[in-house]
Design a protein around this motif. Structure first.
Motif, PDB file in Angstrom:
ATOM      1  N   THR A  80      -6.136  14.346  -8.206  1.00  0.00           N
ATOM      2  CA  THR A  80      -6.874  15.530  -7.779  1.00  0.00           C
ATOM      3  C   THR A  80      -6.236  16.730  -8.474  1.00  0.00           C
ATOM      4  N   PRO A  81      -6.757  17.147  -9.645  1.00  0.00           N
ATOM      5  CA  PRO A  81      -6.129  18.218 -10.428  1.00  0.00           C
ATOM      6  C   PRO A  81      -5.871  19.461  -9.588  1.00  0.00           C
ATOM      7  N   GLY A  82      -4.703  20.048  -9.832  1.00  0.00           N
ATOM      8  CA  GLY A  82      -4.331  21.264  -9.111  1.00  0.00           C
ATOM      9  C   GLY A  82      -3.390  21.007  -7.959  1.00  0.00           C
ATOM     10  N   THR A  83      -3.352  19.776  -7.456  1.00  0.00           N
ATOM     11  CA  THR A  83      -2.436  19.417  -6.375  1.00  0.00           C
ATOM     12  C   THR A  83      -2.147  17.943  -6.463  1.00  0.00           C
ATOM     13  N   ASN A  84      -0.937  17.546  -6.113  1.00  0.00           N
ATOM     14  CA  ASN A  84      -0.625  16.116  -6.070  1.00  0.00           C
ATOM     15  C   ASN A  84      -0.612  15.590  -4.643  1.00  0.00           C
ATOM     16  N   ALA A  85      -1.022  16.432  -3.696  1.00  0.00           N
ATOM     17  CA  ALA A  85      -0.962  16.034  -2.290  1.00  0.00           C
ATOM     18  C   ALA A  85      -1.916  14.895  -1.977  1.00  0.00           C
ATOM     19  N   ASN A  86      -3.039  14.815  -2.698  1.00  0.00           N
ATOM     20  CA  ASN A  86      -4.034  13.771  -2.424  1.00  0.00           C
ATOM     21  C   ASN A  86      -4.034  12.675  -3.488  1.00  0.00           C
ATOM     22  N   ASN A  87      -3.018  12.664  -4.341  1.00  0.00           N
ATOM     23  CA  ASN A  87      -2.948  11.621  -5.356  1.00  0.00           C
ATOM     24  C   ASN A  87      -2.670  10.267  -4.721  1.00  0.00           C
ATOM     25  N   GLN A  88      -3.307   9.240  -5.242  1.00  0.00           N
ATOM     26  CA  GLN A  88      -3.108   7.887  -4.740  1.00  0.00           C
ATOM     27  C   GLN A  88      -2.869   6.964  -5.916  1.00  0.00           C
TER      28      GLN A  88
ATOM     29  N   ASP B 269       0.861  -1.177   0.000  1.00  0.00           N
ATOM     30  CA  ASP B 269       0.000   0.000   0.000  1.00  0.00           C
ATOM     31  C   ASP B 269       0.899   1.229   0.000  1.00  0.00           C
ATOM     32  N   VAL B 270       0.698   2.094  -0.995  1.00  0.00           N
ATOM     33  CA  VAL B 270       1.602   3.218  -1.197  1.00  0.00           C
ATOM     34  C   VAL B 270       0.822   4.517  -1.215  1.00  0.00           C
ATOM     35  N   GLU B 271       1.254   5.439  -0.412  1.00  0.00           N
ATOM     36  CA  GLU B 271       0.792   6.818  -0.517  1.00  0.00           C
ATOM     37  C   GLU B 271       1.996   7.629  -0.950  1.00  0.00           C
ATOM     38  N   ALA B 272       1.885   8.267  -2.127  1.00  0.00           N
ATOM     39  CA  ALA B 272       3.066   8.902  -2.707  1.00  0.00           C
ATOM     40  C   ALA B 272       2.701  10.221  -3.359  1.00  0.00           C
ATOM     41  N   LEU B 273       3.727  11.027  -3.577  1.00  0.00           N
ATOM     42  CA  LEU B 273       3.589  12.294  -4.291  1.00  0.00           C
ATOM     43  C   LEU B 273       4.085  12.091  -5.719  1.00  0.00           C
ATOM     44  N   TYR B 274       3.255  12.427  -6.690  1.00  0.00           N
ATOM     45  CA  TYR B 274       3.648  12.282  -8.081  1.00  0.00           C
ATOM     46  C   TYR B 274       2.716  13.130  -8.938  1.00  0.00           C
TER      47      TYR B 274
END
Length: 816
Positions: A339-347, A300-305
């Motif tokens: 989540t366009p506009g930010t990668n903070a919530n990308n999964q 399980d990965v939570e990452a910034l990209y």
């Protein structure tokens, strides 16, 4: 982000730009897409604020269409709305392909083996869908399906039967969906393992689950008793119908006594029809065993990209050397949440994990510790020498962060030079290419020194392998051509970038042009250049004004990544005049001069350009530092933006060109102020007179401009005038010495040409846009020839220009 809204008949309703002022406010946008039983599906969720009339269209059964980060159009139907109030509503959208949930497919047994298109076409009858791409046209299967199911489920079943992956797409013409396509791939994505997500940098959290309960170490395959096989891992004994896996038995086999040498195997059952011959059954058996001979591993990965970093189906690496044990894993991307506009919530969801144990060691971890905090690659080189008889061998070694990478580079990426004690190049030694060179000991004197230029490429914006290889080859050609006095100018023209068109049947070509500008960006980071010139028609300008403004902004955004000063020539498409013509010729869709200036000239002001302070009308010059070269950018669409008495646009750049008195006077003053012993290079979109091609595009007052040029290069006088209304001009000029103009570079014609006119060399460069126009044929997408642009290597001392081509076309050379 731009969303197109259509009704359920695929008729255009409106456009919503999330970054434009006055647009419908969309919040909490979430785009999720991934593989579901071998089929790629999208969902889209958002909150719609009822701030404009456009919000009324954002309801079922209407359709959203948007472009993903790879330039592909995605279509989602609005399926439901929730929590609607006076001020907002929440909507949920699903992939257009999920419409097939509403169709039924019945039990079916094929009488013989068939291709996948046979099975899919029988399910698609009367649905409006058809097969597009098919990467497995010659694969046969005999399919037996005992139950009824939805047509989407049937497509998923067939994808699994044929071990392929499927996506849904559309073919667009004039912003309308002409075809709904089912695309069949062997596998989506690629083994793009140059993408590494690292702990402490990209990875926020990382956890691992491992389950051996379903593992198998052997498989029983009826009908293979006559086969004998042993490759070290898999083996089968004659007379047995079992394929066994030694590695899986050793790692994951069951508990056995010391005397039980044959025990510990977990057996899988073979899945396959009776119509397979013995070789096919054996091969299929090994492949099926490979699917179950390793534990089920999940991270399980939570990452910034960023969304453009990798696609669904791509393989990436996970790196956490500080974990115990260290993690070095190869995995496949199967689902993304953006989540366009930010990668903070990308999964992202990863599958097909492979733990690369051989890469994990204490030395590796220690090495990572030493690199802690290092964000940029540290590239160093070292020249080593050895002797062999009367020869000395010099070899160049390249290190990245202390690790040698010499063998990963091509021979063409190493260019050698030899200079004497005064720094004078040894012309006899030349510029040999390769990791190592040899020179006679008789030629090696104490005062000489050797230098190796290494063309090291770290791709920043380009991901296509064919473009990367082309850029390395181009950089090598330029480095071989240049010397310390050379001036290097990449020139890309007629990109025609666009995200929408009311004229084009196929916008795929114009959306791809963004990749071509990124090629130039990466090139400026590989080798040093003096300036980059964009030759006009940066955008296609065949859509509504707001979209063209966004396209212009996108071009500037890419230009800002260039590692060099950049200058834009104004083209006939850049002001959106083609769309103005389409929409009634009222100037309402025209990009006006002050707006065009803000995107095409203002970004270059900091580089030290000199304009005409009286009008600032997109013509200017730039002096290349320390090179005695003046670059002059002209505007041959210098026209007033006015209406006729009938209220129609009076002058449009897609129909004519011109120079006015103010620019003509400035041009004379600029040539006169050019210091003695300097040279001048001219850039404009269309060219002078006969160089302008089609008669309708010959700019008004071209005779005056060519007269000025001829007088300048010959050190003579010129007198001329024109009385055309709105373009009246008159000059009487004398030059007291001869000037040097290297050449005039233009685009516009979408083809290469060379000619000597009006005392100077004219060079035409073909369009970067790949599709057919005028008499220029279309170029294939998906390979190096998709793109085309030049690099001018100017040698002022010997008055020679070498033109090195990137992409389609050939190199050229001339003297001036």
């Amino acid at each position: 982000m731009i969303f197109y809204v259509l009704d359920n008949r695929m008729n255009y309703l409106t456009l919503i730009d999330t970054q434009a002022s006055g647009s419908t406010l969309l919040e909490d946008i979430k785009i999720e897409y991934g593989l579901n039983d071998n089929v790629l599906l999208y969902t889209l969720d958002m909150t719609v604020h009822k701030t404009t009339d456009d919000s009324q269209h954002l309801v079922p059964p209407n359709v959203f269409m948007f472009e993903n980060s790879f330039g592909e159009m995605v279509v989602c139907s609005i399926r439901s709305l929730n929590n609607e109030t006076r001020f907002s509503r929440e909507i949920h959208c699903e992939d257009l392909g999920m419409d097939l949930l509403n169709n039924s497919s019945f039990a079916f047994t094929a009488s013989k083996r068939q291709k996948i298109d046979y099975y899919i076409n029988r399910e698609l009858y009367s649905t409006g869908w058809q097969i597009g791409i098919n990467e497995i046209p010659d694969t046969y299967r005999r399919v037996e399906i005992s139950d009824s199911e939805t047509t989407l489920a049937r497509i998923q079943t067939l994808a699994q039967e044929f071990d392929c992956e499927i996506s849904f797409g559309v073919e667009m013409r004039n912003n309308k969906i002409k075809k709904k396509l089912i695309n069949i791939y062997k596998r989506l994505g690629s083994e793009k393992t140059d993408i590494v997500l690292r702990e402490g940098d990209d990875i926020v959290t990382l956890s691992k689950d491992l389950d051996v309960s379903e593992i198998k170490t052997a498989i029983i395959v009826p009908g293979i008793a006559k086969m004998t096989y042993d490759d070290g891992q898999f083996y089968s004994l004659k007379g047995e119908e079992t394929i066994m896996d030694r590695y899986a038995l050793s790692d994951w086999g069951g508990v056995v006594s010391k005397k039980d040498f044959s025990g510990g195997y977990y057996y899988a059952a073979f899945e396959g029809g009776d119509d397979m011959d013995i070789a096919e059954r054996f091969t299929a058996g090994i492949e099926q065993l490979k699917q179950v001979n390793v534990p089920e591993i999940k991270y399980d990965v939570e990452a910034l990209y960023d969304d453009s970093d990798f696609e669904i189906g791509d393989y990436i690496m996970l790196d956490d050397p500080k974990a115990n044990p260290p993690v070095w894993v190869k995995a496949r991307v199967t689902n993304k949440v953006m989540t366009p506009g930010t990668n903070a919530n990308n999964q992202l969801t990863l599958d097909n994990f492979t733990e690369l144990k051989s890469q994990i060691s204490s030395r590796y971890s220690s090495f990572q510790d030493r690199l802690e905090g290092v964000k940029e690659e540290n590239i160093t080189t070292e020249i080593q020498t050895t002797s062999q008889g009367n020869q000395r061998i010099l070899s160049c070694h390249v290190y990245r962060n202390g690790v040698e990478i010499t063998d990963t580079l091509k021979e063409s990426q190493f260019i050698w030079t030899k200079k004497d004690k005064d720094g004078v190049l040894d012309l006899e030694f030349g510029k040999p290419v390769g990791r190592a060179v040899t020179d006679s000991l008789d030629q090696i004197v104490r005062e000489s020194f050797y230098e190796c230029t290494v063309i090291y490429y770290k791709n920043r914006y380009v991901s296509k392998r064919y473009f990367i290889d082309g850029l390395i080859e181009l950089a090598s050609k330029v480095e071989l051509a240049r010397d310390e006095n050379s001036i290097v100018i990449p020139f890309i023209t007629d990109t025609h970038y666009g995200t929408q068109s009311v004229i084009r049947d196929n916008i795929e070509y114009i959306t791809k042009s963004a990749d071509h500008l990124k090629n130039v960006a990466d090139f400026t980071h590989i080798t040093e250049v003096d300036a980059v010139v964009l030759g006009g028609d940066q955008v296609d300008g065949t859509t509504i004004k707001d979209v063209t403004l966004r396209d212009l902004q996108s071009v500037v955004g890419i230009c800002n990544t260039f590692d060099a000063p950049f200058f834009q020539v104004r083209g006939n498409h850049d002001d959106n005049s083609s769309a103005d013509q389409k929409y009634g010729q009222f100037l309402s869709n025209m990009v006006m001069p002050d707006e065009l200036y803000s995107y095409m000239v203002r970004p270059s002001i900091d580089f030290g350009i000199v304009e005409n302070p009286d009008d600032r009308n997109m013509y200017y010059y730039y002096d290349v530092p320390d090179k005695n070269m003046r670059i002059i950018v002209l505007n041959n669409f210098d026209m007033p933006y006015t209406l006729t008495e009938q209220g129609k646009t009076k002058y449009r750049a897609n129909k004519m060109g011109a120079y006015r008195q103010s620019q003509i006077d400035w041009f004379i003053d600029t040539l006169k102020s050019t210091p003695e012993n300097w040279q001048v290079t001219l850039f404009e979109h269309n060219g002078f007179g006969e160089g302008a091609g089609k008669s309708g595009y010959i700019p008004i007052n071209w005779e005056i401009m060519t007269g000025i040029v001829e007088a300048y290069v010959n050190g003579k006088s010129f007198k001329g005038s024109d009385t055309t209304k709105d373009f009246e001009a008159s000059v009487n000029v004398s030059f007291d010495r001869k000037g040097v103009i290297t050449f005039m570079a233009t685009g516009h014609h979408h083809k290469d040409y060379e000619s000597k006119m009006y005392g100077i060399q004219h060079i035409g460069t073909t369009c970067s846009r790949a599709n057919e126009s005028y008499d220029s044929p279309s170029r294939p997408l998906g390979e190096l020839a998709e793109d085309a642009w030049d690099v001018f290597v100017i040698h002022p001392d010997r008055r020679e220009v070498e033109i090195k081509r990137f992409g389609d076309g050939k190199d050229r050379r001339f003297v001036y």
